[in-house]
Structure formats: C-alpha cells, structure tokens
Write an enzyme that holds these catalytic residues in place. Structure first.
Site, mmCIF file in Angstrom:
data_model
loop_
_atom_site.group_PDB
_atom_site.id
_atom_site.type_symbol
_atom_site.label_atom_id
_atom_site.label_comp_id
_atom_site.label_asym_id
_atom_site.label_seq_id
_atom_site.Cartn_x
_atom_site.Cartn_y
_atom_site.Cartn_z
ATOM 1 N N VAL A 159 -6.119 -0.202 -2.922
ATOM 2 C CA VAL A 159 -6.265 0.991 -3.762
ATOM 3 C C VAL A 159 -5.053 1.900 -3.599
ATOM 4 C CG1 VAL A 159 -7.666 3.027 -4.215
ATOM 5 C CG2 VAL A 159 -8.771 0.848 -3.691
ATOM 6 N N TYR A 160 -4.641 2.128 -2.367
ATOM 7 C CA TYR A 160 -3.471 2.964 -2.105
ATOM 8 C C TYR A 160 -2.237 2.403 -2.800
ATOM 9 C CZ TYR A 160 0.289 5.214 0.523
ATOM 10 O OH TYR A 160 1.423 5.900 0.879
#
Length: 266
Positions: A159-160
């Site tokens: 996600v990051y």
C-alpha cells in the site's frame, strides 16, 4: 545569478506540509535558513508550532497552521495563509505522509483508505491548491515526496509503495501541464531515512521497539547501501532546497533520490 547565490531564497515564500517532524521539519528549517518565509502545516499543531518557534527564534519568518492534508479545504486554507501573510507562494513542498506495513491479504479497507488519503490525496490537494496560486503568478516550484520503494518491490509495503508510485506519476503528469505556465514540478524519492518513520513495522501494540531489533534493522539498511550509510532528514531537506532554488530552474518532471545507493543494490 552565479555561485552560491542560486540557492538564495530571500524574498520567496514556501509552504511545507508535515512540518512538525522528520523531513518536513528539516525542510522547513532549511528553506527558512536559505531566506524564505515559510508557512508550516501539520495535523500535529503543537509540533508545527515548535518548528515555527525555532525558525522565528533564529531570525526567520514563519507561521504555522493545523492542517489535515486529507481535507482539501484545509490545504487551501494553508496556502491562503501564505498569500495573506506574505503576499505570494513560490514553493510548495508536499511532505506529509505515513508508513503502512502488511501483506496484501491482511490489509483492511480502512488502512487502504487511510494511506491513500494521506499519501496520495493529500499530495494531490497540495498540488491542486498550489497551481491555483502559482498559475496566475506564472512561476513556482512544487516538490512532492515519493520513496525508493517505487523502485524496489518489498513484501509488506504494497500500500505504501503504491501510493508513492502514484505520487511519482502525478508529479510527472503535472509537470507537463504546469511547464507552459512557468511552474516546475518534481519529486524526491528518499531511501531509508532516520526519522520517526523508522522501524514502524517493528513496533508492538504499545508502539515500543526492541532495541536489539532496531540495531539489527539499521545494520541491514547500512549493508544495503554502497556507501554503508543511511540518510537523515537533512539529506532530503537539501534536495528540497535545491528544487526550490534557481539552481534547479531547468529541472522539472524529475525524481531525485538521496538513498545512499540503496535503489541500485537492493
């Protein structure tokens, strides 16, 4: 302009999000030391105030505002503070961001929404608001913060990394739009940097990190660098200073990396 004068920001106004700590804090202090008046935004209002006070106590000009960058109206209000207090906006540094750790199968929708909102929407709103000021001026430099994670896939950072990749593409797309009206848009992609982000995946439920685990993690990061070093916030702040200054007047749509070489060896 010749020599070190190309780095002089006297008479210019810079806005920095995430200014309460880490790279944002270092960037705000660096830009102020170079002569810029700075407007500081952070959801941590007390932290932003502390950064402001250090700048003012050192003879600089600074104001701070509590700012949740996931809210477009608050970002617009932060930039309005720049024009209200100092009459213009020359630099927009979209630094505010968060880490996120977890395998894809374990990421909740709430976590996905949180990180997208802060790491991507917050940057988007900052770019959007800055363009509305800089466009009519016909000048300005927008500086976003991506990450080395866009180059080096690592499990548990999906996600990051995805949000930071989105920031890089936003930067390049906006550079194409903004160039004809005199606005430059670039991003830095920090490698492992010693800030409050460090060791987020090592923290327990109470937010504590075992010192031995942290030492082992830091050694791993150094071993992955050809220089045998890790960066600190000032290394990233110096890149932001370069992109804010006339030294980079022909630089736009670029991804600049201070990562001690990690992205070529990881």
């Amino acid at each position: 302009m010749e020599g070190l004068g190309v780095f002089d920001l006297s008479g210019r106004v810079a806005c920095v999000t995430g200014a309460a700590s880490g790279i944002g804090e270092a960037a705000a202090e660096t830009l102020a030391a170079a002569g810029a008046a700075v407007v500081l935004g952070d959801i941590d209002g007390d932290g932003a105030d502390r950064t402001r006070d250090r700048i003012v106590d050192g003879g600089g000009r600074a104001v701070s505002r509590v700012t949740d960058t996931t809210q477009s109206d608050q970002v617009s209000a932060l930039l309005a503070a720049a024009t209200d207090e100092f009459g213009r906006l020359d630099v927009m540094a979209n630094v505010a961001g968060v880490g996120s750790y977890g395998d894809v199968v374990d990421v909740t929708e709430a976590e996905l929404d949180r990180v997208l909102a802060i790491n991507f929407k917050g940057v988007f709103f900052g770019c959007q608001a800055a363009m509305r000021v800089m466009g009519p001026q016909g000048s300005g430099s927008i500086i976003n913060v991506s990450a080395t994670a866009i180059n080096t896939p690592v499990g548990g950072l999906s996600v990051y990394a995805a949000t930071k990749a989105a920031v890089a593409m936003l930067t390049q797309s906006l550079a194409v739009e903004a160039g004809p009206i005199g606005v430059r848009v670039n991003t830095i992609a920090p490698g492992f940097t010693l800030t409050n982000f460090v060791g987020g995946h090592l923290r327990d439920a109470e937010g504590q990190v075992d010192p031995a685990e942290m030492d082992s993690y830091l050694k791993l990061m150094r071993d992955r660098s050809p220089l045998g070093e890790v960066c600190d916030a000032s290394d990233q702040a110096n890149l932001i200073w370069f992109l804010a200054s006339d030294a980079s007047r022909y630089v736009t749509g670029q991804i600049l990396r201070a990562n001690a070489g990690q992205s070529i060896t990881w």
